[in-house]
Design a protein around this motif. Structure first.
Motif: not given
Length: 316
Positions: A208-210, A243
């Motif tokens: 996921e983002k971040g 990530r």
């Protein structure tokens, strides 16, 4: 000019105990060799602080049966048979001042002897106090319920379920043999037999983002034999826990046996400390057994439940 270093081992001398502890390595500390690490944590290769000595003390506890005519006014002798040999005869004396081996009584004795190692059996005899042949009556018995032997150096306990009548005999060749029914092994004894093992530790960050983190990450591995202690997961000059990435580490510690859980955490440092941990995989290099610890949760003070330390349990 040549900063690389291949370290064989380090010996640490404890002058108070007159004991040398060896920390085995046999790895490179060099950017261009092995796994490129310049820092290593070494486990003690001979953590036998309480290694078996030539002589030790034994505590012997006898439990006389709680039945009619179970007691005796005479003496009892015992010999320990272990993996390292046979002990001398221990004479457990009775007296008019301090009566022993009475019905339902528990009596305790201590003896010093050569160390016989793990005790497999005991020989138990019943002899007259005065040592005279004429006093050895055929119809005199001591009914023993249980005998517990403790090796005092390591505090291992050996249980012998006897539930038998020991006849009074003048001759020492007349005795009964009882095999060990149960052993309670102390932690010190278990630790003495453990060996260093390298654990391959794989950490998978979510996609996921971040999801990645800039914080310092730590892990503690827990097994049946203990835990690894809190270990930092780091590689020099490498950007870790990005990530969707997988990072691999090698941790050396004493063999922890079957793995029960891992604790993964970070110190909440850096510009973006929040971290989504997908899973942790740990492989015992000695056995090849891999244990998977699923997570799928954030370690982030500003997301979810706000925790930055989680205990993960294996997927079987």
């Amino acid at each position: 000019i040549a900063p690389g270093w291949h370290l064989e081992y380090i010996d640490v001398m404890d002058s108070a105990m007159d004991k040398t502890f060896r920390f085995q390595c046999d790895r490179w500390l060099a950017k261009g060799e092995d796994d490129g690490q310049l820092i290593r944590e070494l486990a003690c290769a001979n953590n036998d602080i309480l290694e078996l000595k030539e002589r030790t003390a034994y505590e012997i506890v006898t439990v006389t049966s709680d039945r009619e005519d179970a007691d005796t006014k005479e003496n009892i002798w015992i010999i320990l048979e272990g993996k390292m040999g046979r002990s001398k005869e221990f004479l457990m004396e009775n007296s008019s001042k301090k009566r022993r081996f009475e019905r339902g009584a528990t009596d305790t004795f201590q003896f010093s002897s050569k160390n016989v190692g793990d005790i497999a059996a005991i020989c138990v005899g019943h002899c007259p106090k005065d040592g005279k042949k004429s006093s050895a009556k055929v119809d005199v018995f001591w009914h023993v319920q249980e005998i517990i032997v403790t090796e005092m150096e390591l505090c291992n306990k050996y249980f012998f379920r006897c539930n038998a009548k020991i006849p009074l005999r003048y001759k020492r060749r007349d005795y009964k043999v009882f095999e060990c029914a149960k052993v309670t092994e102390s932690f010190a004894s278990k630790a003495r037999s453990l060996v260093p093992v390298k654990y391959e530790t794989i950490v998978v960050t979510g996609f996921e983002k971040g999801a990645g983190t800039d914080a310092n990450v730590f892990i503690t591995i827990y097994g049946l034999n203990g835990d690894s202690g809190r270990r930092a997961l780091r590689h020099k000059f490498r950007n870790l826990f990005e990530r969707g990435k997988t990072n691999r580490f090698y941790l050396e510690t004493l063999d922890m046996g079957e793995l029960k859980k891992v604790r993964i955490e970070h110190d909440n440092s850096g510009l973006a400390p929040g971290w989504l941990v997908e899973r942790v995989e740990i492989t015992n290099s000695a056995t090849g057994v891999t244990t998977i610890f699923p997570c799928g949760k954030w370690l982030d003070e500003n997301r979810g439940d706000g925790l930055i330390c989680r205990d993960l349990f294996p997927r079987y």
